[in-house]
Design a protein around this motif. Structure first.
Motif, PDB file in Angstrom:
ATOM      1  N   VAL A 198       0.845  -1.201   0.000  1.00 51.12           N
ATOM      2  CA  VAL A 198       0.000   0.000   0.000  1.00 51.12           C
ATOM      3  C   VAL A 198       0.880   1.250   0.000  1.00 51.12           C
ATOM      4  CG1 VAL A 198      -1.548   1.364   1.460  1.00 51.12           C
ATOM      5  CG2 VAL A 198      -2.005  -1.064   1.081  1.00 51.12           C
ATOM      6  N   LYS A 199       0.587   2.165  -0.878  1.00 51.06           N
ATOM      7  CA  LYS A 199       1.321   3.432  -0.926  1.00 51.06           C
ATOM      8  C   LYS A 199       0.841   4.320   0.214  1.00 51.06           C
ATOM      9  CE  LYS A 199       2.095   3.287  -5.923  1.00 51.06           C
ATOM     10  NZ  LYS A 199       1.851   3.965  -7.220  1.00 51.06           N
ATOM     11  N   PHE A 200       1.778   4.722   1.050  1.00 53.53           N
ATOM     12  CA  PHE A 200       1.415   5.484   2.242  1.00 53.53           C
ATOM     13  C   PHE A 200       2.601   6.345   2.652  1.00 53.53           C
ATOM     14  CE2 PHE A 200       0.780   5.379   7.064  1.00 53.53           C
ATOM     15  CZ  PHE A 200      -0.106   6.450   7.058  1.00 53.53           C
ATOM     16  N   SER A 201       2.360   7.634   2.827  1.00 51.05           N
ATOM     17  CA  SER A 201       3.414   8.550   3.235  1.00 51.05           C
ATOM     18  C   SER A 201       2.774   9.768   3.891  1.00 51.05           C
ATOM     19  CB  SER A 201       4.261   8.989   2.037  1.00 51.05           C
ATOM     20  OG  SER A 201       3.476   9.750   1.129  1.00 51.05           O
ATOM     21  N   HIS A 238      -0.739  10.791   2.539  1.00 48.26           N
ATOM     22  CA  HIS A 238      -1.088  10.484   1.148  1.00 48.26           C
ATOM     23  C   HIS A 238      -1.117   8.963   1.015  1.00 48.26           C
ATOM     24  CE1 HIS A 238       0.129  14.662   0.589  1.00 48.26           C
ATOM     25  NE2 HIS A 238       1.284  14.332   1.149  1.00 48.26           N
ATOM     26  N   SER A 239      -2.130   8.436   0.368  1.00 43.35           N
ATOM     27  CA  SER A 239      -2.236   6.993   0.215  1.00 43.35           C
ATOM     28  C   SER A 239      -3.181   6.644  -0.918  1.00 43.35           C
ATOM     29  CB  SER A 239      -2.730   6.351   1.523  1.00 43.35           C
ATOM     30  OG  SER A 239      -2.837   4.950   1.378  1.00 43.35           O
ATOM     31  N   ASP A 240      -2.984   5.445  -1.469  1.00 39.02           N
ATOM     32  CA  ASP A 240      -3.940   4.932  -2.446  1.00 39.02           C
ATOM     33  C   ASP A 240      -5.077   4.182  -1.762  1.00 39.02           C
ATOM     34  OD1 ASP A 240      -2.416   2.788  -1.626  1.00 39.02           O
ATOM     35  OD2 ASP A 240      -1.803   2.153  -3.635  1.00 39.02           O
ATOM     36  N   VAL A 241      -5.077   4.190  -0.417  1.00 41.44           N
ATOM     37  CA  VAL A 241      -6.187   3.660   0.377  1.00 41.44           C
ATOM     38  C   VAL A 241      -6.884   4.844   1.037  1.00 41.44           C
ATOM     39  CG1 VAL A 241      -6.801   2.268   2.391  1.00 41.44           C
ATOM     40  CG2 VAL A 241      -5.103   1.426   0.754  1.00 41.44           C
ATOM     41  N   GLY A 242      -8.167   4.976   0.781  1.00 37.40           N
ATOM     42  CA  GLY A 242      -8.893   6.152   1.252  1.00 37.40           C
ATOM     43  C   GLY A 242      -8.800   6.381   2.750  1.00 37.40           C
ATOM     44  N   GLU A 243      -8.810   5.308   3.533  1.00 42.71           N
ATOM     45  CA  GLU A 243      -8.769   5.447   4.989  1.00 42.71           C
ATOM     46  C   GLU A 243      -7.456   6.048   5.491  1.00 42.71           C
ATOM     47  OE1 GLU A 243     -10.728   1.953   7.198  1.00 42.71           O
ATOM     48  OE2 GLU A 243     -10.054   1.098   5.301  1.00 42.71           O
ATOM     49  N   LEU A 244      -6.413   5.988   4.673  1.00 41.42           N
ATOM     50  CA  LEU A 244      -5.106   6.513   5.078  1.00 41.42           C
ATOM     51  C   LEU A 244      -4.768   7.844   4.411  1.00 41.42           C
ATOM     52  CD1 LEU A 244      -3.035   3.200   4.866  1.00 41.42           C
ATOM     53  CD2 LEU A 244      -3.844   4.317   6.961  1.00 41.42           C
ATOM     54  N   ASP A 245      -5.619   8.309   3.551  1.00 47.63           N
ATOM     55  CA  ASP A 245      -5.307   9.493   2.740  1.00 47.63           C
ATOM     56  C   ASP A 245      -5.892  10.757   3.364  1.00 47.63           C
ATOM     57  OD1 ASP A 245      -4.183  10.669   0.377  1.00 47.63           O
ATOM     58  OD2 ASP A 245      -6.240  10.967  -0.332  1.00 47.63           O
ATOM     59  N   GLY A 246      -5.122  11.851   3.293  1.00 48.59           N
ATOM     60  CA  GLY A 246      -5.616  13.155   3.699  1.00 48.59           C
ATOM     61  C   GLY A 246      -5.749  13.357   5.189  1.00 48.59           C
TER      62      GLY A 246
END
Length: 549
Positions: free
Chosen positions: A64-67, A107-115
């Motif tokens: 998962v992309k996450f930063s 920032h993530s390609d998983v909505g729960e981790l984004d923003g």
């Protein structure tokens, strides 16, 4: 301004030199759970983990992309990668190089981790916290901490350090016992593997099971070393490795972390495969925030036919792109460092030559402008078990070779056969005195190099008729005097003629100093070497040159 540029500027800070031993400030990782709009607290140069949770775990959660983008009040920005931490948990691991308020957005390609947004108030560093290790911008052969204080590495190799408590889910007593012994005796860097499996040479039949860490049951991938599932990362393995890196950080010891090793029977995934890249990236994401990390792509990087230089090139580039904190990089392979000097931040060499000083000086001439660590000089101090003898096993000869590295203007690494590889005796104090390693020799070395700030002295000048010299060109000349010498003749600059010098003999085996002797500086002043076994070190001091207006 990017934060890693700011980190470089920090190295210009002038900090008064003081005699210091290993930092023993306790500093566990702070862990907080993200809550929108809340501001967490942390300290400069200390790790904080910010936790995030998801309801649904992806089929390959590690991918998962996450930063998070961190921004401080001065406008500095830092993009920090996150990592999967098992169950439904993700972590952003962060360390700030300076005090102040940071805000972040994920920032993530998983909505729960984004923003997701939040902040961290970073207080000034606690006593003894110096930051990560960097290259001194004013002295390219030397290391400094981020706050500008000197870092002079005296390294110790313990490839299987990860294994001491890897099967203990709740505590690391063996790790603490072993690391405490090293810290007490002046070591401030441990060369270690993320994982190793076993040695490929015959083992001592006397090796007791409680000291045998070959064939560990733990494994960084799914399955085990014999039947691996390389498609999966074993998160629990890395959680337990975290404890080791954290404890080293608490003790002021750098983790010289070798991401791979080719000759220790590890069942690695195919080079450059998805599984290989997943493992490599996970290690970099998980450990980059620790200020006590320096990277080593692989032990024996070009040996054993596993990879070629292009693979090492690619790993270094991948590491530099993935490491937001820009920790230093080396490669445990002198041939690579020599051919591709521009790719590494410092050089690791494996040179066993009998005449070690001259060999190390030749390396300095071939590779100007980089610190040089002799990561393996062929000396493997004997222990209760015969593990791997190399060429030299006497603790006194090993010390002699380490000091020759010092006087060549390079840095030493020590091996003890009771800890370097699969055989580890964690409780050194439990051994009979005659079986213990002479780690005290390196405590004396630590005291000496700190007292005289040896890293700042110039090496390579011929200032005597025997031995080797380090000096600052004015008030301090230090000589390594070989054990064969009964006398040493000193050759000093003409402008010092007629002045008085004070010579003091240092015994590197017990850390004692003889009474000083004053002599007038003539063309060839000589000093008689004290009676005793082994080499000695002569310290010459002069009064500062008086400037006449």
């Amino acid at each position: 301004m990017r934060l890693h540029h700011f980190r470089s500027l920090l190295a210009f800070v002038v900090v008064p030199f003081a005699l210091t031993f290993i930092n023993s400030v306790a500093s566990a990782v702070e862990t907080v759970q993200h809550r929108t709009g809340e501001v967490a607290s942390a300290h400069q140069w200390e790790v904080i983990d910010i936790g995030f949770q998801v309801e649904t775990v992806a089929s390959q959660p590690v991918d998962v992309k996450f930063s998070a983008t961190f921004t401080n009040d001065s406008g500095d920005r830092l993009e920090v990668p996150g990592f999967f931490d098992g169950n439904k948990d993700y972590v952003i691991r962060f360390t700030s190089s300076f005090a102040g308020r940071w805000s972040y957005v994920t920032h993530s390609d998983v909505g729960e981790l984004d923003g997701k947004t939040g902040g961290i108030d970073v207080a000034a560093a606690q006593q003894g916290r110096n930051g990560g290790v960097v290259i001194d911008p004013n002295a390219a052969r030397q290391f400094r901490y981020e706050n500008g204080t000197s870092y002079y590495p005296i390294a110790f190799e313990c490839d299987w350090l990860f294994a001491l408590d890897a099967e203990n889910a709740t505590d690391i007593p063996n790790t603490r016992s072993f690391v405490d012994s090293l810290a007490k005796d002046g070591f401030n860097q441990i060369v270690m593997n993320v994982f190793a499996y076993d040695v490929n040479w015959k083992k001592d039949e006397r090796l007791r099971p409680e000291h045998e860490y070959g064939h560990p049951k733990v494994f960084p991938f799914g399955g085990n070393n014999n039947s691996p599932d390389h498609s999966q990362i074993n998160v629990d393995y890395f959680k337990r490795l975290d404890r080791v890196i954290e404890y080293l950080d608490q003790k002021g010891i750098v983790a010289h972390l070798m991401i791979y090793v080719w000759n220790k029977e590890v069942n690695w995934p195919a080079a450059n495969s998805d599984a290989d890249n997943r493992y490599f990236d996970y290690v970099v994401r998980r450990y980059q925030a620790y200020p006590n990390i320096v990277w080593d792509v692989s032990k024996e990087a070009l040996g054993y036919g596993h990879t070629d230089v292009n693979y090492i090139h690619q790993r270094i580039e991948r590491l530099r792109q993935g490491d937001a904190f820009k920790r230093l990089i080396t490669v445990h392979d002198y041939s690579y460092c020599n051919r591709f000097q521009e790719n590494v931040d410092f050089v690791s060499v494996q040179l066993w030559s009998s005449e070690l000083y001259s060999v190390m000086r030749n390396v300095c001439e071939r590779i100007p402008g980089k610190p040089i660590l002799n990561i393996e000089h062929g000396g493997y101090e004997k222990g209760p078990y015969v593990v791997f003898t190399g060429n030299y096993t006497s603790p006194e000869v090993c010390l002699e070779r380490a000091w020759q590295c010092v006087f060549a203007g390079t840095y030493p690494t020590h091996y003890w056969q009771g800890a370097a590889w699969n055989a580890i005796i964690a409780d050194i104090e439990s051994l009979a005195p005659e079986d213990r390693p002479r780690l005290d020799y390196y405590r004396h070395m630590r005291a000496f190099v700190d007292k005289y700030d040896v890293g700042r002295l110039k090496a390579g000048d011929k200032m005597s008729n025997a031995g080797f010299c380090l000096h600052n060109g004015d008030q301090l000349y230090v000589y390594y005097v070989p054990k064969e010498c009964d006398f040493i003749g000193i050759k000093l600059p003409k402008e010092l003629m007629g002045r008085t010098m004070r010579g003091t003999w240092f015994n590197p085996f017990d850390g004692t100093y003889d009474n000083p002797v004053d002599k007038e500086i003539v063309q060839w002043p000589a000093f008689e070497v004290p009676i005793g076994e082994g080499f000695r070190i002569l310290v010459l001091k002069f009064q500062p040159t008086v400037q006449v207006e």
